[in-house]
Write a protein that holds these residues in place. Structure first.
Motif, PDB file in Angstrom:
ATOM      1  N   ALA A  12       0.642  -1.079   0.059  1.00  0.00           N
ATOM      2  CA  ALA A  12      -0.006   0.110  -0.206  1.00  0.00           C
ATOM      3  C   ALA A  12       0.959   1.254   0.089  1.00  0.00           C
ATOM      4  N   ALA A  13       1.973   1.109   0.527  1.00  0.00           N
ATOM      5  CA  ALA A  13       2.893   2.375   0.770  1.00  0.00           C
ATOM      6  C   ALA A  13       3.485   2.727  -0.572  1.00  0.00           C
ATOM      7  N   VAL A  14       3.940   1.683  -1.202  1.00  0.00           N
ATOM      8  CA  VAL A  14       4.551   1.583  -2.441  1.00  0.00           C
ATOM      9  C   VAL A  14       3.592   2.278  -3.332  1.00  0.00           C
ATOM     10  N   PHE A  15       2.344   1.818  -3.503  1.00  0.00           N
ATOM     11  CA  PHE A  15       1.358   1.880  -4.479  1.00  0.00           C
ATOM     12  C   PHE A  15       1.034   3.836  -4.227  1.00  0.00           C
ATOM     13  N   THR A  16       0.765   4.020  -3.115  1.00  0.00           N
ATOM     14  CA  THR A  16       0.156   5.302  -2.568  1.00  0.00           C
ATOM     15  C   THR A  16       1.478   6.240  -2.860  1.00  0.00           C
ATOM     16  N   GLY A  17       2.781   5.677  -2.781  1.00  0.00           N
ATOM     17  CA  GLY A  17       3.993   6.668  -2.896  1.00  0.00           C
ATOM     18  C   GLY A  17       4.221   6.845  -4.302  1.00  0.00           C
ATOM     19  N   SER A  18       4.041   5.885  -4.956  1.00  0.00           N
ATOM     20  CA  SER A  18       4.392   6.095  -6.570  1.00  0.00           C
ATOM     21  C   SER A  18       3.020   7.052  -7.048  1.00  0.00           C
ATOM     22  N   ALA A  19       2.182   6.941  -6.562  1.00  0.00           N
ATOM     23  CA  ALA A  19       0.888   7.997  -7.046  1.00  0.00           C
ATOM     24  C   ALA A  19       1.285   9.325  -6.582  1.00  0.00           C
TER      25      ALA A  19
END
Length: 115
Positions: A12-19
């Motif tokens: 979740a952190a990688v997904f939201t961080g990339s966004a």
């Protein structure tokens, strides 16, 4: 259970961080999304900061559980709002925000299960 929590939280952190990065660097895709949703371009960096804060909060939440819960809950609200923004303009492109919402909900449920 803890391994599942950490794995989902990192995803979740990688997904939201990339966004967040795409919003913060001014990439064309989030700009087009803002236009499609009839939102001002000035919201881009703000939304990027909100996503970045959620991403960092999820990661810190591994060590400070209450912060992880708050961050995950905030991201759930963010993505519910994103889906609402899509529906408001008649967009049926809901897979992207739906995936982000599902991962955020999973992170929240697992964070709450830690308590």
């Amino acid at each position: 259970m803890f391994a599942a929590y950490v794995t989902v939280t990192i995803v979740a952190a990688v997904f939201t961080g990339s966004a967040a990065v795409t919003y913060l660097i001014g990439h064309a895709y989030p700009k087009a999304q803002l236009d499609m949703k009839r939102l001002p371009q000035s919201w881009g960096p703000v939304l990027g900061l909100v996503l970045a804060a959620g991403s960092v909060g999820l990661l810190i939440g591994i060590a400070v559980p209450v912060l992880g819960i708050v961050a995950a809950a905030g991201l759930v609200l963010y993505f519910v709002g994103a889906i609402g923004a899509h529906l408001r303009v008649g967009s049926r492109q809901l897979v992207g925000p739906g995936v982000f919402l599902a991962v955020s909900v999973a992170a929240l449920v697992l964070a709450l299960g830690r308590q």
